[in-house]
Design an enzyme around this catalytic site. Structure first.
Site, mmCIF file in Angstrom:
data_model
loop_
_atom_site.group_PDB
_atom_site.id
_atom_site.type_symbol
_atom_site.label_atom_id
_atom_site.label_comp_id
_atom_site.label_asym_id
_atom_site.label_seq_id
_atom_site.Cartn_x
_atom_site.Cartn_y
_atom_site.Cartn_z
ATOM 1 N N TRP A 1 0.860 -1.186 0.000
ATOM 2 C CA TRP A 1 0.000 0.000 0.000
ATOM 3 C C TRP A 1 0.895 1.234 0.000
ATOM 4 O O TRP A 1 1.759 1.381 0.859
ATOM 5 C CB TRP A 1 -0.931 0.037 1.220
ATOM 6 C CG TRP A 1 -1.611 1.371 1.333
ATOM 7 C CD1 TRP A 1 -2.566 1.872 0.505
ATOM 8 C CD2 TRP A 1 -1.327 2.403 2.295
ATOM 9 N NE1 TRP A 1 -2.903 3.146 0.892
ATOM 10 C CE2 TRP A 1 -2.163 3.506 1.992
ATOM 11 C CE3 TRP A 1 -0.460 2.516 3.382
ATOM 12 C CZ2 TRP A 1 -2.151 4.690 2.728
ATOM 13 C CZ3 TRP A 1 -0.445 3.695 4.123
ATOM 14 C CH2 TRP A 1 -1.289 4.757 3.792
ATOM 15 N N GLU B 1 -3.025 -2.876 -2.525
ATOM 16 C CA GLU B 1 -4.177 -2.315 -1.801
ATOM 17 C C GLU B 1 -4.511 -0.912 -2.306
ATOM 18 O O GLU B 1 -3.691 -0.005 -2.237
ATOM 19 C CB GLU B 1 -3.849 -2.264 -0.304
ATOM 20 C CG GLU B 1 -4.992 -1.721 0.550
ATOM 21 C CD GLU B 1 -4.642 -1.670 2.036
ATOM 22 O OE1 GLU B 1 -3.479 -1.929 2.406
ATOM 23 O OE2 GLU B 1 -5.544 -1.349 2.835
ATOM 24 N N LYS C 1 -6.881 2.692 -2.432
ATOM 25 C CA LYS C 1 -7.471 3.606 -1.450
ATOM 26 C C LYS C 1 -8.125 4.769 -2.185
ATOM 27 O O LYS C 1 -7.674 5.174 -3.258
ATOM 28 C CB LYS C 1 -6.387 4.111 -0.508
ATOM 29 C CG LYS C 1 -6.947 4.831 0.686
ATOM 30 C CD LYS C 1 -5.896 4.986 1.770
ATOM 31 C CE LYS C 1 -6.489 5.733 2.949
ATOM 32 N NZ LYS C 1 -5.583 5.830 4.063
ATOM 33 N N ASP D 1 -9.652 -3.135 1.381
ATOM 34 C CA ASP D 1 -9.791 -2.657 2.762
ATOM 35 C C ASP D 1 -11.185 -2.073 2.903
ATOM 36 O O ASP D 1 -11.591 -1.208 2.103
ATOM 37 C CB ASP D 1 -8.696 -1.615 3.051
ATOM 38 C CG ASP D 1 -8.710 -1.109 4.489
ATOM 39 O OD1 ASP D 1 -9.789 -0.721 4.978
ATOM 40 O OD2 ASP D 1 -7.635 -1.076 5.122
ATOM 41 N N HIS E 1 -11.731 1.748 2.509
ATOM 42 C CA HIS E 1 -11.099 2.488 1.412
ATOM 43 C C HIS E 1 -12.011 2.835 0.253
ATOM 44 O O HIS E 1 -11.553 3.017 -0.875
ATOM 45 C CB HIS E 1 -9.883 1.712 0.909
ATOM 46 C CG HIS E 1 -8.747 1.751 1.874
ATOM 47 N ND1 HIS E 1 -7.475 1.356 1.571
ATOM 48 C CD2 HIS E 1 -8.697 2.161 3.166
ATOM 49 C CE1 HIS E 1 -6.686 1.508 2.609
ATOM 50 N NE2 HIS E 1 -7.415 1.983 3.596
ATOM 51 N N HIS F 1 -8.719 -6.548 4.132
ATOM 52 C CA HIS F 1 -8.405 -5.822 5.355
ATOM 53 C C HIS F 1 -9.739 -5.502 6.016
ATOM 54 O O HIS F 1 -10.429 -4.569 5.617
ATOM 55 C CB HIS F 1 -7.638 -4.528 5.061
ATOM 56 C CG HIS F 1 -6.162 -4.730 4.947
ATOM 57 N ND1 HIS F 1 -5.269 -3.697 4.813
ATOM 58 C CD2 HIS F 1 -5.422 -5.871 4.972
ATOM 59 C CE1 HIS F 1 -4.047 -4.194 4.763
ATOM 60 N NE2 HIS F 1 -4.103 -5.506 4.848
ATOM 61 N N ASP G 1 -11.877 6.682 6.287
ATOM 62 C CA ASP G 1 -11.040 5.512 6.581
ATOM 63 C C ASP G 1 -10.473 5.642 7.989
ATOM 64 O O ASP G 1 -9.282 5.796 8.191
ATOM 65 C CB ASP G 1 -9.904 5.456 5.549
ATOM 66 C CG ASP G 1 -8.918 4.341 5.833
ATOM 67 O OD1 ASP G 1 -9.335 3.303 6.367
ATOM 68 O OD2 ASP G 1 -7.732 4.504 5.512
ATOM 69 N N ASP H 1 -10.437 3.568 10.592
ATOM 70 C CA ASP H 1 -9.802 2.425 11.231
ATOM 71 C C ASP H 1 -10.248 2.187 12.670
ATOM 72 O O ASP H 1 -9.429 2.050 13.569
ATOM 73 C CB ASP H 1 -8.270 2.562 11.142
ATOM 74 C CG ASP H 1 -7.777 2.365 9.716
ATOM 75 O OD1 ASP H 1 -7.833 1.230 9.239
ATOM 76 O OD2 ASP H 1 -7.380 3.358 9.082
ATOM 77 N N ASP I 1 -7.299 -4.653 9.907
ATOM 78 C CA ASP I 1 -6.534 -3.410 9.801
ATOM 79 C C ASP I 1 -7.295 -2.273 10.459
ATOM 80 O O ASP I 1 -8.234 -1.738 9.879
ATOM 81 C CB ASP I 1 -6.259 -3.091 8.315
ATOM 82 C CG ASP I 1 -5.382 -1.851 8.170
ATOM 83 O OD1 ASP I 1 -4.796 -1.422 9.177
ATOM 84 O OD2 ASP I 1 -5.296 -1.321 7.052
HETATM 85 C C1 RNT Z 1 -3.859 2.461 4.953
HETATM 86 C C2 RNT Z 1 -3.963 1.028 4.585
HETATM 87 C C3 RNT Z 1 -2.864 0.158 5.080
HETATM 88 C C4 RNT Z 1 -2.403 0.514 6.467
HETATM 89 C C5 RNT Z 1 -1.408 -0.440 7.071
HETATM 90 C C6 RNT Z 1 -0.768 0.128 8.294
HETATM 91 O O1 RNT Z 1 -4.947 3.178 4.602
HETATM 92 O O2 RNT Z 1 -5.192 0.541 5.011
HETATM 93 O O3 RNT Z 1 -3.252 -1.170 4.978
HETATM 94 O O4 RNT Z 1 -3.489 0.642 7.349
HETATM 95 O O5 RNT Z 1 -0.496 -0.810 6.126
HETATM 96 ZN ZN ZN Z 2 -5.554 -1.573 4.932
#
Ligand code: RNT
Ligand code: ZN
Length: 422
Positions: free
Chosen positions: A189, A230, A232, A263, A266, A290, A298, A300, A330
């Site tokens: 990523w 990955e 985003k 993810d 994302h 993820h 995003d 988290d 994640d």
């Molecule tokens: C970031 C991505 C990525 C990170 C990690 C720490 O937006 O989701 O996967 O969260 O690599």
């Molecule tokens: Zn991620």
């Protein structure tokens, strides 16, 4: 009737729940067996707010943030491993541990373009002692040379630095796969992006593709490692544009025959990754997820047993794709006990999977094929109130983890005895 005559033991409750599921054509033992064979990759970065051990004054950059200042952050490799061990003891089922390069074990400083397998040897030793698999990630963020991008940077020298980093990560991933005897997934990523809409949106994408092509050039044994990319939508400071968008990486992964990482945080707020899985499965042998929880962006947050997490798992199971979709988590929450945050998210992820495995999928498919829409709708709704918590508790107990309501005190004790003393 006296109270004692009506109170069931856990075993009796499980027997009853099993019979309820059996009446629906669902075998709880095989659901638990499947769940117990499915690894979940635990993101090491939840334990220390994504800071790593590269330097004592590390700062998290790259448009991601761990908000909160709860006491107890792991400040060393030993502390992080202790915390992961504690979390894993409270999570039923097999775990992999997902590492980033800045969690290296080295005495002096090592440039990201000079990383070697030896810097992760002690992680492999530890994982082998515990029976954990390992996954790995290239780390383009939190570094002075990537403040304005990495693989898509206009400066060829900066790109070359990060290309070398990527190549070295592949060698490390293959090493970790070999050491643990379990395939190591290497996720790429890159946070590259722009706050304003660039005039040239094509150039950075062409450079990103060319850099990745360089990184993945050398064929490596897919039994040891696989690459995944990955996408985003945006990050903090890259609100207007990221070269590594979903369309970009979908095209990239398809043409280069590598894996794609989705993810859950994302995409646009109403866009769900659960709705994308089977479309991608038509063209890609494997995906990496993820599992995360976006709140407005995003953000988290800790994964909940919410509708989308359940829907993701339903889609995986209904498509019979558990062997094709790798599960990783994640998120990074620094506002609560970090070990408990891991446990809550991991248990919810696994619970969502168990609920999906307990769905009478062949019956539902048959009803749907016969046009019994009302029957399907009723069964889907009634599945929500089936006694699935009893099966979950049984799964926990047979896998050496505490059942619901019994683990939180253990996490609190660890906080009192270990985390709060840091
Ligand atoms: C970031 C991505 C990525 C990170 C990690 C720490 O937006 O989701 O996967 O969260 O690599
Ligand atoms: Zn991620």
């Amino acid at each position: 009737m006296s109270q004692s005559a009506t109170r069931w033991t856990a075993a009796e409750a499980f027997e009853w729940a099993g019979a309820e599921y059996a009446a629906q054509g669902v075998d709880v033992e095989s659901a638990m067996d499947r769940l117990g064979k499915t690894p979940l990759s635990l993101h090491c970065w939840q334990g220390d707010d994504v800071l790593g051990f590269e330097s004592a004054d590390a700062k998290l950059t790259g448009g991601i943030q761990a908000t909160g200042n709860y006491p107890g952050r792991a400040r060393s490799i030993q502390e992080l491993r202790d915390d992961i061990d504690k979390a894993v003891s409270l999570i039923p089922g097999p775990s992999k541990v997902n590492l980033h390069t800045h969690y290296l074990d080295a005495s002096g400083s090592v440039s990201r373009d000079a990383l070697e397998p030896k810097h992760f040897e002690s992680w492999a030793d530890w994982a082998n002692e515990r029976g954990y698999g390992l996954d790995f990630n290239t780390t383009f963020f939190s570094h002075p040379l990537s403040e304005s991008g990495s693989l898509s940077h206009a400066d060829a020298g900066i790109r070359a630095f990060w290309i070398e980093h990527g190549k070295r990560c592949r060698a490390i991933a293959a090493y970790l796969g070999k050491r643990t005897g379990q395939r190591c997934l290497l996720n790429h990523w890159a946070h590259d992006g722009a706050k304003e809409i660039p005039i040239d949106t094509l150039g950075p994408r062409e450079r990103l593709a060319a850099s990745l092509d360089e990184i993945i050039k050398e064929p490596l044994d897919p039994k040891l490692m696989r690459d995944s990319v990955e996408s985003k939508l945006f990050g903090i400071g890259s609100e207007a544009y990221v070269p590594g968008s979903h369309e970009f990486y979908m095209g990239y992964a398809l043409t280069r025959k590598i894996m794609l990482t989705l993810d859950a945080g994302h995409f646009h707020p109403t866009e769900a990754i659960s709705a994308k899985l089977t479309a991608l499965l038509c063209f890609m042998p494997e995906l990496l997820l993820h599992v995360s929880r976006p709140v407005r962006w995003d953000s988290d947050h800790v994964v909940l047993l919410d509708d989308e997490t359940r829907q993701i798992m339903l889609e995986v199971v209904r498509a019979d794709a558990l062997d094709r979709i790798a599960l990783a988590m994640d998120y990074f929450d620094a506002s609560i006990n970090r070990v408990a945050a891991w446990v809550i998210g991991a248990r919810n992820t696994r619970k969502a999977l168990l609920a999906a495995l307990l769905e009478p999928v062949s019956t539902l498919k048959a009803m749907e094929a016969e046009g019994d829409g009302a029957g399907v709708l009723a069964a889907r709704q009634e599945a929500l109130t089936m006694p699935f918590g009893i099966v979950w508790d049984r799964f926990c107990e047979t896998r050496g983890a505490p059942p619901d309501r019994a683990w939180i005190e253990d996490a609190r004790r660890y906080e009192r005895e270990v985390l709060s003393k840091r």
